[in-house]
Scaffold this active site. Structure first.
Site, PDB file in Angstrom:
ATOM      1  N   GLY A   1       0.694  -1.475  -0.078  1.00 17.81           N
ATOM      2  CA  GLY A   1      -0.029  -0.003   0.048  1.00 17.81           C
ATOM      3  C   GLY A   1       0.953   1.253  -0.067  1.00 17.81           C
ATOM      4  O   GLY A   1       0.746   2.274  -0.639  1.00 17.81           O
TER       5      GLY A   1
ATOM      6  N   ASP B   1      -6.587   1.955   5.960  1.00 14.31           N
ATOM      7  CA  ASP B   1      -6.332   0.485   6.858  1.00 14.31           C
ATOM      8  C   ASP B   1      -7.300   0.488   7.829  1.00 14.31           C
ATOM      9  O   ASP B   1      -8.206   1.505   7.963  1.00 14.31           O
ATOM     10  CB  ASP B   1      -4.910   0.690   7.330  1.00 14.31           C
ATOM     11  CG  ASP B   1      -4.341  -0.578   7.346  1.00 14.31           C
ATOM     12  OD1 ASP B   1      -4.851  -1.461   8.293  1.00 14.31           O
ATOM     13  OD2 ASP B   1      -3.214  -0.825   6.908  1.00 14.31           O
TER      14      ASP B   1
ATOM     15  N   ASN C   1      -7.405 -14.315   5.020  1.00 14.52           N
ATOM     16  CA  ASN C   1      -7.596 -13.296   4.085  1.00 14.52           C
ATOM     17  C   ASN C   1      -9.182 -13.380   3.473  1.00 14.52           C
ATOM     18  O   ASN C   1      -9.541 -12.384   3.181  1.00 14.52           O
ATOM     19  CB  ASN C   1      -6.664 -13.318   2.975  1.00 14.52           C
ATOM     20  CG  ASN C   1      -5.168 -12.687   3.516  1.00 14.52           C
ATOM     21  OD1 ASN C   1      -5.347 -12.119   4.624  1.00 14.52           O
ATOM     22  ND2 ASN C   1      -4.230 -12.903   2.865  1.00 14.52           N
TER      23      ASN C   1
ATOM     24  N   ILE D   1      -4.983  -7.506  -5.053  1.00 17.36           N
ATOM     25  CA  ILE D   1      -3.598  -7.993  -4.909  1.00 17.36           C
ATOM     26  C   ILE D   1      -3.553  -9.192  -3.847  1.00 17.36           C
ATOM     27  O   ILE D   1      -2.552  -9.930  -3.901  1.00 17.36           O
ATOM     28  CB  ILE D   1      -2.514  -6.904  -4.654  1.00 17.36           C
ATOM     29  CG1 ILE D   1      -2.620  -5.807  -5.807  1.00 17.36           C
ATOM     30  CG2 ILE D   1      -1.025  -7.507  -4.594  1.00 17.36           C
ATOM     31  CD1 ILE D   1      -1.722  -4.656  -5.424  1.00 17.36           C
ATOM     32  N   SER D   2      -4.542  -8.997  -3.082  1.00 12.44           N
ATOM     33  CA  SER D   2      -4.509 -10.001  -1.694  1.00 12.44           C
ATOM     34  C   SER D   2      -4.310 -11.294  -2.124  1.00 12.44           C
ATOM     35  O   SER D   2      -4.903 -11.894  -3.114  1.00 12.44           O
ATOM     36  CB  SER D   2      -5.763  -9.480  -0.787  1.00 12.44           C
ATOM     37  OG  SER D   2      -5.692  -8.096  -0.538  1.00 12.44           O
TER      38      SER D   2
ATOM     39  N   ARG E   1       8.945 -11.051 -13.376  1.00 12.59           N
ATOM     40  CA  ARG E   1      10.001 -11.893 -13.051  1.00 12.59           C
ATOM     41  C   ARG E   1      10.588 -12.625 -13.864  1.00 12.59           C
ATOM     42  O   ARG E   1      11.714 -12.945 -14.118  1.00 12.59           O
ATOM     43  CB  ARG E   1       9.353 -12.846 -11.834  1.00 12.59           C
ATOM     44  CG  ARG E   1       9.119 -11.919 -10.566  1.00 12.59           C
ATOM     45  CD  ARG E   1       8.295 -12.626  -9.405  1.00 12.59           C
ATOM     46  NE  ARG E   1       8.162 -11.836  -8.292  1.00 12.59           N
ATOM     47  CZ  ARG E   1       6.973 -12.038  -7.423  1.00 12.59           C
ATOM     48  NH1 ARG E   1       6.189 -13.022  -7.361  1.00 12.59           N
ATOM     49  NH2 ARG E   1       7.152 -11.080  -6.193  1.00 12.59           N
TER      50      ARG E   1
ATOM     51  N   HIS F   1      -1.968 -17.592  -9.741  1.00 16.83           N
ATOM     52  CA  HIS F   1      -0.863 -17.013  -9.269  1.00 16.83           C
ATOM     53  C   HIS F   1      -0.308 -18.053  -8.201  1.00 16.83           C
ATOM     54  O   HIS F   1      -0.511 -17.800  -6.935  1.00 16.83           O
ATOM     55  CB  HIS F   1      -1.169 -15.640  -8.461  1.00 16.83           C
ATOM     56  CG  HIS F   1      -0.043 -14.968  -7.918  1.00 16.83           C
ATOM     57  ND1 HIS F   1       1.054 -14.774  -8.755  1.00 16.83           N
ATOM     58  CD2 HIS F   1      -0.100 -14.215  -6.971  1.00 16.83           C
ATOM     59  CE1 HIS F   1       1.951 -13.942  -7.949  1.00 16.83           C
ATOM     60  NE2 HIS F   1       1.269 -13.647  -6.955  1.00 16.83           N
TER      61      HIS F   1
HETATM   62  N1  APR Z   1      -9.243  -3.545   5.684  1.00 22.08           N
HETATM   63  C1  APR Z   1      -8.256  -2.664   5.266  1.00 22.08           C
HETATM   64  N2  APR Z   1      -6.988  -3.192   5.572  1.00 22.08           N
HETATM   65  C2  APR Z   1      -6.689  -4.226   6.195  1.00 22.08           C
HETATM   66  C3  APR Z   1      -7.718  -4.995   6.436  1.00 22.08           C
HETATM   67  C4  APR Z   1      -9.075  -4.687   6.352  1.00 22.08           C
HETATM   68  N3  APR Z   1     -10.166  -5.249   6.714  1.00 22.08           N
HETATM   69  N4  APR Z   1      -7.393  -6.039   7.028  1.00 22.08           N
HETATM   70  C5  APR Z   1      -5.830  -6.072   7.067  1.00 22.08           C
HETATM   71  N5  APR Z   1      -5.404  -4.740   6.582  1.00 22.08           N
HETATM   72  C6  APR Z   1      -4.117  -4.092   6.386  1.00 22.08           C
HETATM   73  C7  APR Z   1      -3.379  -4.467   7.289  1.00 22.08           C
HETATM   74  O1  APR Z   1      -3.720  -3.865   8.565  1.00 22.08           O
HETATM   75  C8  APR Z   1      -1.959  -4.175   7.028  1.00 22.08           C
HETATM   76  O2  APR Z   1      -1.612  -2.721   7.097  1.00 22.08           O
HETATM   77  O3  APR Z   1      -3.692  -4.659   5.296  1.00 22.08           O
HETATM   78  C9  APR Z   1      -2.254  -4.136   5.402  1.00 22.08           C
HETATM   79  C10 APR Z   1      -1.270  -5.295   4.602  1.00 22.08           C
HETATM   80  O4  APR Z   1      -0.005  -4.885   4.898  1.00 22.08           O
HETATM   81  P1  APR Z   1       1.173  -5.812   5.017  1.00 22.08           P
HETATM   82  O5  APR Z   1       1.040  -6.405   5.965  1.00 22.08           O
HETATM   83  O6  APR Z   1       2.364  -4.907   4.913  1.00 22.08           O
HETATM   84  O7  APR Z   1       1.230  -6.555   3.854  1.00 22.08           O
HETATM   85  P2  APR Z   1       1.726  -6.529   2.353  1.00 22.08           P
HETATM   86  O8  APR Z   1       3.124  -6.862   1.987  1.00 22.08           O
HETATM   87  O9  APR Z   1       1.390  -5.166   1.710  1.00 22.08           O
HETATM   88  O10 APR Z   1       0.608  -7.733   1.464  1.00 22.08           O
HETATM   89  C11 APR Z   1      -0.686  -7.439   1.320  1.00 22.08           C
HETATM   90  O11 APR Z   1      -0.996  -8.565  -0.786  1.00 22.08           O
HETATM   91  O12 APR Z   1       0.681  -9.583  -2.044  1.00 22.08           O
HETATM   92  C12 APR Z   1      -0.148  -9.718  -1.053  1.00 22.08           C
HETATM   93  O13 APR Z   1       0.265 -11.908   0.069  1.00 22.08           O
HETATM   94  C13 APR Z   1       0.241 -10.513  -0.022  1.00 22.08           C
HETATM   95  O14 APR Z   1      -2.227 -10.802   1.101  1.00 22.08           O
HETATM   96  C14 APR Z   1      -0.762 -10.008   1.023  1.00 22.08           C
HETATM   97  C15 APR Z   1      -1.083  -8.559   0.422  1.00 22.08           C
END
Ligand code: APR
Length: 312
Positions: free
Chosen positions: A16, A35, A99, A122-123, A155, A179
């Protein structure tokens, strides 16, 4: 500014934050970094840091942090990274239990507050999460896509460029399918400025590159202890730019299939044209029988995770 676009980033974590930086730097529009309430100040802090960065780098973009969905209203694009990333030893599918409720929560809110946005998920596990997003919101199929193909192709292209000893700029390749570890690097369409990549790279080296591509995400998780974020963010921004600029780019992305490539009611990586209508067209390219077989295996893996979601 009346004409400024608005980009909502759901999840203000690693991807993000990088998304916000890229969107602002390219002046794609104003950015809302969203967030959960427990991380609202974190999102606000990142947003402020990035706004201060604008006076050094010279971009015009308003960047705000929020945990209030009302602040996302009017978003032209939503990019969803909400969720938990992988840790070493985990597969993307291991994330489904954590997730799935998160994507459902996001989908319900997005449906209410941002019904007109083009949505990029992306999740992970990606193909199942984007399927779930569409199922919950009931949005038109062209209005939602998953980002994985651009990243997996990037990649693959990097490893090909390094092996062939040529510029990354001249490598063209696409990775299709889910993926996951059985994604499908399409060797038959892979060229170095039009010259088949097999002219430069021997079969055994090519196989090693394909294997490394398939495990490309895991390689980084093992090194960093968490998922990649620079290339994933750039890949999603390429899709967002294609939509906002009506660029009609042909990008590999997880699109909703209704018979294309022989699959129905499934999101999976395919070449798609992205323009102002969102995913405007899925392009069916000829695949070798070996590639078709790999796609089938990949589709089965995706379907098995979707089935888990449907039962939960
Ligand atoms: N609404 C909004 N944000 C949320 C929610 C929600 N319901 N639940 C969790 N989050 C936020 C978390 O608080 C966190 O700040 O999503 C963010 C995810 O950030 P990171 O933990 O840094 O993860 P990131 O590396 O950004 O990856 C996110 O993308 O590539 C995929 O596998 C990866 O599923 C993962 C996602």
């Amino acid at each position: 500014m009346a004409n400024r676009k608005k980009i909502g980033l759901i999840g203000a974590g690693n991807i993000g934050g990088e998304l916000a930086r890229l969107c602002a730097n390219a002046e794609l529009g104003d950015v809302v970094l969203f967030d959960i309430p427990a991380k609202e100040n974190f999102a606000k802090g990142k947003a402020l840091d990035l706004e201060q960065n604008s006076s050094v780098l010279g971009y015009d973009a308003k960047i705000t942090g929020s945990s209030n969905w009302a602040d996302l209203e009017g978003s032209d694009v939503l990019i969803i990274t909400a969720g938990i990333p992988r840790k070493p030893g985990q597969s993307r599918d291991d994330l489904v239990a954590v997730n799935l409720p998160i994507i459902r929560d996001v989908a319900n809110n997005a449906k209410k507050h941002c019904p007109d946005a083009f949505v990029i998920v992306i999740s992970n596990p990606l193909d199942a999460m984007v399927y779930e997003y569409k199922r919950v919101t009931g949005c038109p199929k062209g209005k939602v896509a998953g980002m994985a193909g651009v990243l997996d192709s990037a990649r693959f292209q990097l490893f090909l460029a390094r092996e062939a000893g040529v510029s990354i700029k001249d490598v063209r390749a696409m990775v299709l399918g889910g993926h996951g570890d059985d994604m499908v690097p399409v060797l038959s369409m892979c060229t170095i400025n039009g010259v088949p990549a097999t002219h430069f790279i021997k079969a055994d080296r090519m196989q090693a590159i394909i294997d490394r591509t398939r495990k490309g995400g895991g390689e980084i998780v093992n090194l960093m202890g968490t998922s990649a974020y620079y290339a994933p963010a750039s890949s999603a921004v390429a899709m967002a730019e294609a939509y906002l600029g009506d660029q009609k780019r042909l990008l590999a992305c997880a699109a909703y299939l209704e018979g294309e490539y022989g699959y129905k009611d499934l999101f999976m990586g395919v070449p798609a044209v992205i323009g102002k209508g969102g995913v405007e067209k899925i392009v069916e390219i000829p695949l070798t029988s070996e590639e078709k077989g790999m796609l089938e295996k990949s589709a089965k893996s995706v379907q098995s995770v979707v089935d888990v979601c449907k039962k939960s």
